[in-house]
Design an enzyme around this catalytic site. Structure first.
Site, PDB file in Angstrom:
ATOM      1  CG  ASP A 157      -2.792   1.332   0.802  1.00  0.00           C
ATOM      2  OD1 ASP A 157      -3.302   0.296   1.148  1.00  0.00           O
ATOM      3  OD2 ASP A 157      -2.270   2.160   0.863  1.00  0.00           O
ATOM      4  CB  VAL A 202      -0.534   1.052  -7.548  1.00  0.00           C
ATOM      5  CG1 VAL A 202      -0.684  -0.516  -6.902  1.00  0.00           C
ATOM      6  CG2 VAL A 202      -1.447   1.477  -7.624  1.00  0.00           C
ATOM      7  CE1 TYR A 211     -13.756   3.648  -7.726  1.00  0.00           C
ATOM      8  CE2 TYR A 211     -16.167   2.932  -8.600  1.00  0.00           C
ATOM      9  CZ  TYR A 211     -14.516   2.907  -7.195  1.00  0.00           C
ATOM     10  OH  TYR A 211     -14.965   2.317  -6.710  1.00  0.00           O
TER      11      TYR A 211
HETATM   12  N1  LIG Z   1     -16.225   1.123  -0.824  1.00  0.00           N
HETATM   13  C1  LIG Z   1     -17.668   0.556  -1.304  1.00  0.00           C
HETATM   14  O1  LIG Z   1     -18.211   1.267  -1.366  1.00  0.00           O
HETATM   15  C2  LIG Z   1     -17.218   0.677  -2.735  1.00  0.00           C
HETATM   16  C3  LIG Z   1     -18.072   0.162  -4.129  1.00  0.00           C
HETATM   17  C4  LIG Z   1     -17.374  -0.293  -5.193  1.00  0.00           C
HETATM   18  C5  LIG Z   1     -15.590  -1.179  -5.103  1.00  0.00           C
HETATM   19  N2  LIG Z   1     -15.113  -0.535  -4.404  1.00  0.00           N
HETATM   20  C6  LIG Z   1     -13.801  -1.385  -5.126  1.00  0.00           C
HETATM   21  O2  LIG Z   1     -13.460  -1.464  -3.608  1.00  0.00           O
HETATM   22  C7  LIG Z   1     -11.866  -1.532  -2.989  1.00  0.00           C
HETATM   23  C8  LIG Z   1     -10.829  -0.786  -2.191  1.00  0.00           C
HETATM   24  O3  LIG Z   1     -11.835   0.423  -1.803  1.00  0.00           O
HETATM   25  P1  LIG Z   1     -12.177   0.882  -0.642  1.00  0.00           P
HETATM   26  O4  LIG Z   1     -13.739   1.328  -0.248  1.00  0.00           O
HETATM   27  O5  LIG Z   1     -11.740  -0.032   0.752  1.00  0.00           O
HETATM   28  O6  LIG Z   1     -11.290   2.002  -0.158  1.00  0.00           O
HETATM   29  P2  LIG Z   1      -9.694   2.892   0.788  1.00  0.00           P
HETATM   30  O7  LIG Z   1      -9.920   4.146  -0.103  1.00  0.00           O
HETATM   31  O8  LIG Z   1     -10.762   2.614   2.233  1.00  0.00           O
HETATM   32  O9  LIG Z   1      -8.913   1.846   0.474  1.00  0.00           O
HETATM   33  C9  LIG Z   1      -8.228   2.445  -0.816  1.00  0.00           C
HETATM   34  C10 LIG Z   1      -6.505   1.703  -0.472  1.00  0.00           C
HETATM   35  O10 LIG Z   1      -5.465   1.888  -1.358  1.00  0.00           O
HETATM   36  C11 LIG Z   1      -4.687   1.509  -0.969  1.00  0.00           C
HETATM   37  N3  LIG Z   1      -4.541   2.616  -2.209  1.00  0.00           N
HETATM   38  C12 LIG Z   1      -5.013   3.861  -2.457  1.00  0.00           C
HETATM   39  N4  LIG Z   1      -4.323   4.559  -4.234  1.00  0.00           N
HETATM   40  C13 LIG Z   1      -3.105   3.303  -4.728  1.00  0.00           C
HETATM   41  C14 LIG Z   1      -1.938   4.016  -4.996  1.00  0.00           C
HETATM   42  N5  LIG Z   1      -1.236   4.313  -5.145  1.00  0.00           N
HETATM   43  N6  LIG Z   1      -0.580   2.549  -4.621  1.00  0.00           N
HETATM   44  C15 LIG Z   1      -0.932   2.271  -3.078  1.00  0.00           C
HETATM   45  N7  LIG Z   1      -2.176   2.113  -2.892  1.00  0.00           N
HETATM   46  C16 LIG Z   1      -2.910   2.567  -2.952  1.00  0.00           C
HETATM   47  C17 LIG Z   1      -4.988   3.167   0.356  1.00  0.00           C
HETATM   48  O11 LIG Z   1      -3.850   3.597   0.672  1.00  0.00           O
HETATM   49  C18 LIG Z   1      -5.918   2.258   1.029  1.00  0.00           C
HETATM   50  O12 LIG Z   1      -5.247   1.412   1.520  1.00  0.00           O
HETATM   51  C19 LIG Z   1     -11.485  -0.063  -4.826  1.00  0.00           C
HETATM   52  O13 LIG Z   1     -10.971  -1.079  -5.444  1.00  0.00           O
HETATM   53  C20 LIG Z   1     -12.448   0.487  -4.578  1.00  0.00           C
HETATM   54  O14 LIG Z   1     -12.904   0.518  -6.514  1.00  0.00           O
HETATM   55  C21 LIG Z   1     -15.309  -0.319  -3.053  1.00  0.00           C
END
Ligand SMILES: NC(=O)c1ccc[n+]([C@@H]2O[C@H](COP(=O)([O-])OP(=O)(O)OC[C@H]3O[C@@H](n4cnc5c(N)ncnc54)[C@H](O)[C@@H]3O)[C@@H](O)[C@H]2O)c1
Length: 269
Positions: free
Chosen positions: A38, A65, A159
């Site tokens: 991360d 990433v 997105y």
């Molecule tokens: N929460 C929701 O309702 C939801 C719905 C649909 C899809 N998603 C997907 O689920 C996945 C997780 O999302 P989340 O809600 O847990 O988000 P979040 O923001 O809580 O966590 C995302 C994590 O990714 C890390 N991250 C972001 N950019 C980065 C980078 N450039 N390099 C390395 N690490 C990086 C952040 O530091 C964080 O730890 C994502 O793919 C998101 O699109 C979430």
């Protein structure tokens, strides 16, 4: 159910927070060794904290990433450290921080960073880990995508488009890796209370007059009432349970699929 994942190694990219963090915890509960990657500076401490056994089952690595060289170096480091790498989950993502409806309320420049993290980041991770998995002739990759990638969502167009790209790339990777016995799927959460989900509300709220603006919980409850047949939030544990199942041999005939854990939000005929 014994998923027989003990002593295997899972890499959770974007595992410091949110859904990736829940997925890391679920693998650890199965006895899997976990490497969390991360960009969050606290990642090593978060991994240590998750490792309740304190038996070096988890380790955290800081990397962005979008930096392929760093991700490739980490792939080699993780293999050296754990001796193998069986499962890769890509859960990192960002939103644009803007609200669409219509898309031209955003600026074309809003697309760049979102696509670089969500789509090119996924490709960077796949490029770094696929050769080793193909050589081992075993393993799984899972891309956390979104229902937004399947429905032309107007909420945050960069997105949504990035997630459609991830789903498509996962299908391509599934075909390329199938002859090597490696399975690749996409998992699409619906609505889960995380920082990312709240940021969608905040982008929307920034465009509303302060008076009469609902709180996050009320805004989300209304959205769920209208869009989600089961009428409920998804929890991080709902998503993590599916992620761990897909990595297991119980799912050995599942590849190239887009699996929605979304309370029925998206239904295909
Ligand atoms: N929460 C929701 O309702 C939801 C719905 C649909 C899809 N998603 C997907 O689920 C996945 C997780 O999302 P989340 O809600 O847990 O988000 P979040 O923001 O809580 O966590 C995302 C994590 O990714 C890390 N991250 C972001 N950019 C980065 C980078 N450039 N390099 C390395 N690490 C990086 C952040 O530091 C964080 O730890 C994502 O793919 C998101 O699109 C979430």
């Amino acid at each position: 159910m014994d998923l027989q994942l003990a002593d295997e190694v899972a890499v959770i990219v974007g595992g410091a927070r949110g859904l990736g963090h829940a997925i890391a915890a679920a693998f650890l509960a199965e006895g899997t060794k976990v490497a969390i990657v991360d960009r969050d500076a606290e990642t090593p401490a978060i991994a240590l904290d998750l490792d309740r056994s304190k038996a070096s089952q988890a380790a955290g690595f800081i990397a962005d990433v979008t930096d392929f060289t760093a991700i490739q170096r980490l792939a080699a480091e993780i293999r050296d450290r754990f001796g193998r790498c069986d499962h890769v989950v890509f859960a990192a993502a960002i939103g644009s921080g803007k609200f669409g409806f219509p898309f031209w309320k955003l600026d074309p420049s809003d697309w760049d960073r979102v696509l670089r993290v969500n789509l090119i980041g996924a490709a960077n991770v796949a490029h770094a880990f696929a050769p080793g998995m193909a050589e081992a002739r075993a393993g799984t990759m899972l891309f956390i995508a979104s229902v937004a990638g399947q429905i032309g969502s107007q909420t945050d167009p960069p997105y949504s488009a990035s997630k459609a790209g991830v789903i498509n790339f996962a299908q391509c990777a599934a075909k390329d890796l199938a002859p090597f016995g490696v399975r690749v799927n996409s998992l699409c959460p619906g609505m889960v209370k995380t920082a990312l989900n709240r940021s969608v509300f905040e982008s929307w709220a920034a465009r509303q007059p302060e008076e009469g603006r609902p709180a996050y919980e009320d805004w989300a409850a209304e959205k769920i009432r209208i869009l989600v047949p089961l009428g409920r939030w998804q929890s991080p544990e709902d998503i993590a349970a599916m992620a761990v199942f897909l990595a297991s041999r119980k799912a050995e005939n599942i590849t190239g699929q887009t699996i929605n854990v979304d309370g029925g939000y998206v239904m295909h005929s």
